[in-house]
Design a protein around this motif. Structure first.
Motif, mmCIF file in Angstrom:
data_model
loop_
_atom_site.group_PDB
_atom_site.id
_atom_site.type_symbol
_atom_site.label_atom_id
_atom_site.label_comp_id
_atom_site.label_asym_id
_atom_site.label_seq_id
_atom_site.Cartn_x
_atom_site.Cartn_y
_atom_site.Cartn_z
ATOM 1 N N ASP A 53 0.813 -1.216 0.000
ATOM 2 C CA ASP A 53 0.000 0.000 0.000
ATOM 3 C C ASP A 53 0.848 1.269 0.000
ATOM 4 O OD1 ASP A 53 -2.325 -1.497 0.016
ATOM 5 O OD2 ASP A 53 -2.508 -1.480 2.200
ATOM 6 N N ARG A 54 2.009 1.233 0.665
ATOM 7 C CA ARG A 54 2.802 2.442 0.851
ATOM 8 C C ARG A 54 4.017 2.526 -0.059
ATOM 9 N NH1 ARG A 54 3.009 2.827 7.519
ATOM 10 N NH2 ARG A 54 0.735 2.760 7.861
ATOM 11 N N GLY A 55 4.467 1.416 -0.605
ATOM 12 C CA GLY A 55 5.698 1.387 -1.377
ATOM 13 C C GLY A 55 5.534 1.931 -2.787
ATOM 14 N N PRO A 56 6.660 2.031 -3.519
ATOM 15 C CA PRO A 56 6.631 2.564 -4.885
ATOM 16 C C PRO A 56 6.176 1.548 -5.924
ATOM 17 C CG PRO A 56 8.869 1.983 -4.280
ATOM 18 C CD PRO A 56 8.023 1.738 -3.062
ATOM 19 N N GLY A 57 5.754 0.386 -5.476
ATOM 20 C CA GLY A 57 5.379 -0.669 -6.403
ATOM 21 C C GLY A 57 6.367 -1.816 -6.324
ATOM 22 N N GLY A 58 5.898 -3.019 -6.623
ATOM 23 C CA GLY A 58 6.753 -4.185 -6.508
ATOM 24 C C GLY A 58 6.761 -4.719 -5.090
ATOM 25 N N SER A 59 7.499 -5.787 -4.885
ATOM 26 C CA SER A 59 7.556 -6.414 -3.575
ATOM 27 C C SER A 59 8.772 -5.922 -2.798
ATOM 28 C CB SER A 59 7.632 -7.941 -3.729
ATOM 29 O OG SER A 59 8.875 -8.312 -4.293
ATOM 30 N N THR A 60 8.841 -6.330 -1.541
ATOM 31 C CA THR A 60 9.985 -5.946 -0.705
ATOM 32 C C THR A 60 11.283 -6.561 -1.216
ATOM 33 O OG1 THR A 60 9.441 -7.815 0.754
ATOM 34 C CG2 THR A 60 8.577 -5.658 1.355
ATOM 35 N N SER A 61 11.189 -7.648 -1.974
ATOM 36 C CA SER A 61 12.399 -8.290 -2.496
ATOM 37 C C SER A 61 13.154 -7.387 -3.455
ATOM 38 C CB SER A 61 12.028 -9.592 -3.215
ATOM 39 O OG SER A 61 11.356 -10.480 -2.350
ATOM 40 N N ALA A 62 12.463 -6.423 -4.063
ATOM 41 C CA ALA A 62 13.101 -5.566 -5.062
ATOM 42 C C ALA A 62 13.851 -4.390 -4.454
ATOM 43 C CB ALA A 62 12.052 -5.056 -6.046
ATOM 44 N N ILE A 63 13.758 -4.160 -3.153
ATOM 45 C CA ILE A 63 14.382 -2.981 -2.540
ATOM 46 C C ILE A 63 15.893 -2.922 -2.791
ATOM 47 C CG2 ILE A 63 14.852 -1.816 -0.350
ATOM 48 C CD1 ILE A 63 12.143 -2.720 0.630
ATOM 49 N N PRO A 64 16.650 -4.025 -2.595
ATOM 50 C CA PRO A 64 18.112 -3.920 -2.809
ATOM 51 C C PRO A 64 18.502 -3.582 -4.243
ATOM 52 C CG PRO A 64 17.563 -5.872 -1.508
ATOM 53 C CD PRO A 64 16.277 -5.337 -2.054
ATOM 54 N N THR A 65 17.611 -3.812 -5.199
ATOM 55 C CA THR A 65 17.951 -3.572 -6.604
ATOM 56 C C THR A 65 17.601 -2.162 -7.065
ATOM 57 O OG1 THR A 65 15.807 -4.368 -7.426
ATOM 58 C CG2 THR A 65 17.549 -6.005 -7.074
ATOM 59 N N LEU A 66 16.863 -1.407 -6.243
ATOM 60 C CA LEU A 66 16.445 -0.058 -6.639
ATOM 61 C C LEU A 66 17.580 0.936 -6.448
ATOM 62 C CD1 LEU A 66 12.861 0.006 -5.064
ATOM 63 C CD2 LEU A 66 13.479 -0.483 -7.434
ATOM 64 N N ARG A 67 17.499 2.048 -7.176
ATOM 65 C CA ARG A 67 18.523 3.074 -7.091
ATOM 66 C C ARG A 67 17.877 4.461 -7.017
ATOM 67 N NH1 ARG A 67 20.691 -0.855 -6.226
ATOM 68 N NH2 ARG A 67 22.587 -1.785 -7.147
ATOM 69 N N GLY A 68 18.618 5.406 -6.469
ATOM 70 C CA GLY A 68 18.191 6.799 -6.465
ATOM 71 C C GLY A 68 16.935 7.055 -5.646
ATOM 72 N N GLU A 69 16.058 7.902 -6.202
ATOM 73 C CA GLU A 69 14.849 8.295 -5.488
ATOM 74 C C GLU A 69 13.928 7.110 -5.232
ATOM 75 O OE1 GLU A 69 11.041 11.348 -6.022
ATOM 76 O OE2 GLU A 69 12.739 11.406 -7.426
ATOM 77 N N ALA A 70 13.845 6.177 -6.176
ATOM 78 C CA ALA A 70 12.995 5.007 -5.986
ATOM 79 C C ALA A 70 13.450 4.191 -4.784
ATOM 80 C CB ALA A 70 13.007 4.140 -7.251
ATOM 81 N N HIS A 71 14.778 4.079 -4.604
ATOM 82 C CA HIS A 71 15.295 3.340 -3.457
ATOM 83 C C HIS A 71 14.962 4.054 -2.150
ATOM 84 C CE1 HIS A 71 18.422 2.042 -0.539
ATOM 85 N NE2 HIS A 71 18.192 0.848 -1.078
ATOM 86 N N ALA A 72 15.100 5.391 -2.131
ATOM 87 C CA ALA A 72 14.788 6.160 -0.920
ATOM 88 C C ALA A 72 13.313 6.023 -0.549
ATOM 89 C CB ALA A 72 15.158 7.627 -1.127
ATOM 90 N N ARG A 73 12.428 6.111 -1.540
ATOM 91 C CA ARG A 73 10.994 5.937 -1.267
ATOM 92 C C ARG A 73 10.697 4.534 -0.750
ATOM 93 N NH1 ARG A 73 7.643 6.944 -6.332
ATOM 94 N NH2 ARG A 73 6.021 6.306 -4.842
ATOM 95 N N ALA A 74 11.351 3.543 -1.342
ATOM 96 C CA ALA A 74 11.114 2.166 -0.916
ATOM 97 C C ALA A 74 11.586 1.947 0.521
ATOM 98 C CB ALA A 74 11.812 1.196 -1.862
ATOM 99 N N VAL A 75 12.729 2.518 0.882
ATOM 100 C CA VAL A 75 13.259 2.363 2.247
ATOM 101 C C VAL A 75 12.327 3.031 3.255
ATOM 102 C CG1 VAL A 75 15.128 3.056 3.789
ATOM 103 C CG2 VAL A 75 15.661 2.055 1.564
ATOM 104 N N ASP A 76 11.846 4.240 2.937
ATOM 105 C CA ASP A 76 10.903 4.910 3.840
ATOM 106 C C ASP A 76 9.625 4.094 4.021
ATOM 107 O OD1 ASP A 76 12.584 7.033 4.286
ATOM 108 O OD2 ASP A 76 11.740 8.265 2.658
#
Length: 544
Positions: free
Chosen positions: A424-447
Motif C-alpha cells: 500500500d505504501r511502497g513505490p510498487g513491486g515487492s519488498t524483495s526488489a528494494i536492494p535492486t532499486l537506485r536513487g529516489e525510488a530506493h529512498a521511497r522504498a526504504v521509507d
C-alpha cells in the motif's frame, strides 16, 4: 556410570544444546545473502517460510519425543534426533534453490525439536536419583543458551559475509559427529522395560492442523484474498483438524496433550500467554534484523551484534528475578512485569525511523530482552508448580508446544502484515526488489519499508498487551504459592535454557492452594494412565 563418563556426558549435552540454540538464531543474520544467492527476485517474501519451516517441523515432532523416550529409551531417541538434525544441516548446505532450502530446513527441524527437550531428559538421568546434577546442568545450560543466542547472529553474519552462507549449516556437522560418537560410546542410560503405545495419529493431526493454520496466515490477503476458496478451505480444514485432534486427545489411551490439564486455570493462562509471547519474540527478532539491514544499510555481521543486548537483557533479568524471588517476589509478578517491559520495548521500536540513533535501538532491545527474560523463565515455573506430579512432563512439553507454534505463526503473520502494508505504501513491486532499486525510488522504498516495519512492531505490542491482560488472570493462590516457598527456586540460568528452546524435566515442588487442589483433582490418575503416570501419582498434600 563412572564420574568421568558422567562428566563427558554432561559436556556432550551442553554441546548439543549449543548446536540447537545456535541454529535457531544463526539463520536470521544471513537471510539477505541467502535470498541474493538463491532467489533475488522473490526471496524476501519467502523469508517467513525459511524461518517457519524449522519451527513448524520441530513443533510437529515435539509431542512425540517424550513418548519415544519412554518406549525406546532416551539414548536411542537422543542419537536419532542428533542424526536427523545433522542430515538436515547437510542437505540445507547443499540446497540449490529456496524450495529445497525450505524443505531441508523442515528436515532439520524434525531433529531440532528433540535436541533441547531430549537433552534435558539425558541430563536428568545422568544426575541420578539425587538429582543434584540436574540443577547444575540446567544452570550451565542457561549459560550456553545465552551465549548461543548472542553468538548465533554474529557467527551467521560473519560466515555469510566472509565465507559462504552455506557454512552456517555445514558448521554443525563436525560438532554433531563428535556428539554422536561420544554419546554412543559414553552414555549409559537406564532403559525402559515396557513399550508403550505412541499416539502417532494424534501427532499427525497436530502437525496437519499447524500446517493448515500457518498456510492460511501466510497466504491470506497476499497470494489469495481472505474470502477466496483457498483461504476458506484452509480455515475450514484447520477447524476440522483441531476438532479431530481434540477428539483424539479425549479418547486416546495415552494422549499427547491430555485435555484434563486445561481444567487447571494456571495452566490454561500460562499456555495462552506462552503462545502469545512466542508470537512476539521470534517476530520481533527477525524483523529487527531486516530493519537494520534493509533500512539502515548495516552489513549482516554488524547487524548480528544487535542481538547481544537482547541476550544480556534476558540473562540479567533472570539473575535479578532469582534474587527478588528469594525475597518473596512471586513468579506471577515477574510474568506481569516482564510482559509489560516487552510491550513497552516493542512500542518504542515501532517509533524508530531511518535516522533513529543506533544506541537507542540497542537500549530498546535490551529492554525487550529483559522483558522476555522475566516472562518465559517464570512461566515454566508456574506451570510446573500447578501441574499434577503425574502430568509434570506432559505439562512442560505442552508449554514448549504452544511457544513453538506461536513462534511459527508469528513469523508468518508478521510477514503477511509487512507485505500488505508495503504494497500500500511502497513505490510498487515487492519488498524483495528494494536492494535492486537506485536513487529516489530506493529512498521511497526504504521509507515505505521502515513505516511497514513500524506497523509490524505495533502489532507485536498489541499481542503483548493481550498477553499482559491474560497474566492478570493467573490465580492468586499461584501468587501465594510463590511467596510461600523458601529456598526451592529455579535459577535464572535454568530459565534461560528453556527460553532458548529447551524443556526441563525437573520435578517441581508442589504447593497446593485450596483452589488448585480442587482443580488438580480433575486430573487425578485414571484407568488410561501409564505406568509412569501411576509412579508419579501421589495423594494430595495439604497446603503449606
Amino acid at each position: 556410570m563412572t564420574p568421568a563418563r558422567r562428566a563427558i556426558g554432561f559436556a556432550v549435552c551442553l554441546a548439543t544444546m549449543l548446536l540447537a540454540v545456535l541454529d535457531q538464531n544463526i539463520v536470521s543474520a544471513a537471510t539477505i545473502p541467502i535470498v541474493r544467492d538463491l532467489d533475488p527476485l522473490h526471496g524476501v517474501d519467502r523469508i517467513p517460510w525459511l524461518i517457519s519451516a524449522f519451527s513448524l517441523a520441530a513443533t510437529a515432532a515435539l509431542p512425540l519425543y517424550g513418548k519415544l523416550c519412554d518406549s525406546l529409551g532416551t539414548k536411542r531417541v537422543f542419537l536419532g534426533a542428533v542424526a536427523t538434525f545433522l542430515l538436515g544441516s547437510a542437505l540445507c548446505g547443499a540446497a540449490q534453490d529456496m524450495d529445497q532450502l525450505i524443505a531441508f530446513r523442515a528436515v532439520q527441524g524434525l531433529g531440532g525439536g528433540g535436541l533441547m527437550s531430549v537433552t534435558m531428559v539425558v541430563i536428568a538421568q545422568l544426575a541420578g536419583a539425587g538429582g543434584r546434577g540436574t540443577g547444575r546442568g540446567a544452570g550451565m545450560g542457561g549459560l550456553v543458551a545465552g551465549a548461543g543466542m548472542a553468538l548465533g547472529p554474529v557467527v551467521g553474519g560473519l560466515l555469510a559475509e566472509h565465507a559462504d552462507w552455506r557454512w552456517i549449516f555445514y558448521v554443525n556437522l563436525p560438532v554433531g559427529v563428535v556428539v554422536l560418537i561420544a554419546s554412543a560410546l559414553v552414555l549409559r542410560l537406564p532403559r525402559h522395560g515396557e513399550r508403550r503405545r505412541i499416539d502417532f495419529f494424534g501427532a499427525a493431526l497436530a502437525a496437519a492442523f499447524s500446517t493448515a493454520l500457518l498456510l492460511m496466515t501466510e497466504w491470506g490477503g497476499r497470494d489469495h484474498g481472505w474470502g477466496s476458496p483457498v483461504i476458506l478451505g484452509l480455515a475450514g480444514g484447520a477447524v476440522g483438524l483441531l476438532a479431530l485432534f481434540l477428539w483424539r486427545q479425549a479418547t486416546a489411551a495415552e494422549p499427547l496433550l491430555p485435555l484434563s490439564l486445561f481444567r487447571i486455570r494456571t495452566l490454561r493462562v500460562a499456555f495462552a500467554v506462552q503462545g502469545l509471547v512466542g508470537v512476539a519474540l521470534v517476530g520481533s527478532m527477525v524483523y529487527v534484523m531486516l530493519h537494520l539491514q534493509l533500512v539502515r544499510g548495516i552489513d549482516p555481521a554488524s547487524a548480528g551484534l544487535f542481538m547481544i543486548p537482547i541476550a544480556i537483557g534476558m540473562a540479567g533479568s533472570g539473575l535479578v528475578t532469582g534474587r527478588l524471588g528469594a525475597r518473596g517476589w512471586s513468579e506471577k509478578k515477574s510474568v506481569i512485569s516482564g510482559t509489560a517491559c516487552a510491550a513497552v520495548a516493542t512500542l518504542l521500536l515501532s517509533a524508530n525511523g531511518t535516522d533513529t540513533s543506533l544506541w537507542a535501538v540497542r537500549a530498546e532491545l535490551l529492554l525487550l530482552g529483559a522483558g522476555f527474560g522475566q516472562t518465559l523463565g517464570q512461566l515454566i515455573v508456574l506451570v510446573q508448580q500447578a501441574a499434577p506430579r503425574h502430568r509434570l512432563g506432559v505439562a512442560t512439553t505442552g508449554v514448549r508446544f504452544f511457544q513453538t507454534l506461536g513462534s511459527s505463526l508469528g513469523v508468518a503473520f508478521f510477514g503477511t502484515v509487512l507485505a500488505r502494508v508495503y504494497a500500500d505504501r511502497g513505490p510498487g513491486g515487492s519488498t524483495s526488489a528494494i536492494p535492486t532499486l537506485r536513487g529516489e525510488a530506493h529512498a521511497r522504498a526504504v521509507d515505505a519499508f521502515a513505516s511497514s516495519i513500524a506497523v509490524v512492531f505495533l502489532c507485536s505490542t498489541c499481542v503483548l498487551a493481550l498477553a499482559l491482560l491474560l497474566t492478570l488472570r493467573i490465580p492468586r493462590d499461584a501468587d501465594a504459592a510463590g511467596a510461600d516457598r523458601s529456598g526451592t527456586r529455579r535459577a535464572g540460568a535454568g530459565g534461560a535454557a528453556h527460553r532458548a528452546g529447551g524443556t526441563t524435566d525437573r520435578r517441581a515442588v508442589s504447593t497446593d492452594g485450596a483452589n488448585d487442589a480442587r482443580e488438580r483433582a480433575a486430573c487425578s490418575p485414571d484407568r488410561g494412565s501409564t505406568a509412569t503416570d501411576r509412579a508419579f501419582a501421589s495423594p494430595a498434600r495439604p497446603p503449606r
